[in-house]
Design a protein around this motif. Structure first.
Motif, mmCIF file in Angstrom:
data_model
loop_
_atom_site.group_PDB
_atom_site.id
_atom_site.type_symbol
_atom_site.label_atom_id
_atom_site.label_comp_id
_atom_site.label_asym_id
_atom_site.label_seq_id
_atom_site.Cartn_x
_atom_site.Cartn_y
_atom_site.Cartn_z
ATOM 1 N N SER A 1 13.839 34.553 21.557
ATOM 2 C CA SER A 1 15.245 34.122 21.519
ATOM 3 C C SER A 1 15.411 32.877 20.661
ATOM 4 N N ILE A 2 14.330 32.118 20.500
ATOM 5 C CA ILE A 2 14.362 30.934 19.637
ATOM 6 C C ILE A 2 14.184 31.338 18.176
ATOM 7 N N VAL B 1 14.094 43.274 17.434
ATOM 8 C CA VAL B 1 15.259 43.849 18.104
ATOM 9 C C VAL B 1 14.909 45.088 18.933
ATOM 10 N N PRO B 2 14.152 46.064 18.409
ATOM 11 C CA PRO B 2 13.834 47.233 19.240
ATOM 12 C C PRO B 2 13.111 46.868 20.535
ATOM 13 N N ALA B 3 12.129 45.974 20.449
ATOM 14 C CA ALA B 3 11.389 45.580 21.651
ATOM 15 C C ALA B 3 12.286 44.824 22.622
ATOM 16 N N LEU B 4 13.180 44.000 22.101
ATOM 17 C CA LEU B 4 14.100 43.262 22.965
ATOM 18 C C LEU B 4 15.095 44.203 23.639
ATOM 19 N N GLU C 1 18.431 39.565 26.761
ATOM 20 C CA GLU C 1 19.870 39.553 26.478
ATOM 21 C C GLU C 1 20.256 38.322 25.661
ATOM 22 N N GLU C 2 19.689 37.181 26.043
ATOM 23 C CA GLU C 2 19.997 35.942 25.324
ATOM 24 C C GLU C 2 19.561 36.040 23.866
ATOM 25 N N ALA C 3 18.367 36.595 23.646
ATOM 26 C CA ALA C 3 17.872 36.741 22.276
ATOM 27 C C ALA C 3 18.780 37.647 21.455
ATOM 28 N N LEU C 4 19.168 38.768 22.040
ATOM 29 C CA LEU C 4 20.011 39.718 21.313
ATOM 30 C C LEU C 4 21.390 39.130 21.028
ATOM 31 N N GLU C 5 21.930 38.387 21.973
ATOM 32 C CA GLU C 5 23.231 37.757 21.744
ATOM 33 C C GLU C 5 23.153 36.729 20.628
ATOM 34 N N VAL D 1 23.480 40.919 18.213
ATOM 35 C CA VAL D 1 23.419 42.304 18.672
ATOM 36 C C VAL D 1 24.267 42.476 19.920
ATOM 37 N N GLY D 2 24.352 41.440 20.723
ATOM 38 C CA GLY D 2 25.170 41.481 21.931
ATOM 39 C C GLY D 2 24.669 42.508 22.914
ATOM 40 N N GLY D 3 25.588 43.212 23.524
ATOM 41 C CA GLY D 3 25.222 44.181 24.548
ATOM 42 C C GLY D 3 24.949 45.562 24.008
ATOM 43 N N VAL D 4 24.893 45.703 22.677
ATOM 44 C CA VAL D 4 24.645 47.016 22.093
ATOM 45 C C VAL D 4 23.193 47.406 22.313
#
Length: 208
Positions: free
Chosen positions: A166-167, A174-177, A193-197, A201-204
């Motif tokens: 996330s840092i 992205v796929p692993a997250l 979720e924090e990393a994707l946001e 990428v958000g909640g997708v």
């Protein structure tokens, strides 16, 4: 035997004050943290010359000696100092392990990535968190090892890996997250979720 002449005592005192290693050791013995921090930073001028003494301190039974040795190695920061600092990640005390992890992160010591990834599973949550943040500072060189830890590690390692990612915010994670959004651990899911946001990428949900 006659007592030393006053000038001899003065000479010894001035010699001690001019020796950064002795100043450092005296400050540790005095328990003066501010003075010891200043002395640790001053050791950077000595470079690898200070390493034999610091290696001995890392093996000392006294916790303060080991902690300050790790701090001084981080201040010196040469390749040899970083290598020695990485050995402190195996210290029996979590404060020393955390100090070593913090220093390696500040130095962005890519050669310590594997050791720091192992620290994600440290029995101390504090050490695990510091190791994750250190890997985050190291950045790109840590990404592949972090993805592997996120996919195959135990719960603390997966959580730490997600925190570090996330840092760094690498696109190839992205796929692993996204897969980690279904992790049975709530803390792993939180950091994923924090990393994707942070990466937009958000909640997708993207299937790996």
């Amino acid at each position: 035997m006659s007592s030393p002449a006053p000038w001899a005592n003065l000479y010894c005192r001035r010699r001690s004050m001019s020796d950064p290693l002795q100043v450092f050791l005296d400050a540790i013995a005095a328990g003066d943290d501010a003075r010891t921090e200043e002395a640790a930073l001053a050791l950077s001028r000595l470079g690898d010359t200070a390493l034999p003494t610091l290696r001995d301190l890392l093996a000392d039974a006294d916790l303060d000696c080991r902690w300050w040795a790790a701090r001084a190695l981080a201040a010196i920061g040469t390749p040899a100092a970083r290598k020695l600092l990485a050995t402190a990640l195996s210290d029996p005390d979590p404060d020393v392990r955390a100090c070593a992890a913090q220093g390696l992160g500040e130095l962005q010591a890519a050669e310590a990535v594997d050791d720091l990834v192992r620290c994600l599973a440290d029995p101390s949550p504090y050490v695990s968190r510091i190791a994750a943040d250190a890997l985050g500072r190291i950045g790109a060189p840590a990404v592949s090892a972090l993805i592997a830890a996120l996919q195959d590690g135990g719960t603390p390692a997966r959580a730490g890996a997600a925190r570090a990612l996330s840092i760094i915010q690498p696109e190839d994670a992205v796929p692993a997250l996204c897969a980690a959004l279904d992790d049975p651990s709530a803390i792993v899911t939180y950091y994923a979720e924090e990393a994707l946001e942070r990466m937009g990428v958000g909640g997708v949900l993207i299937q790996p």
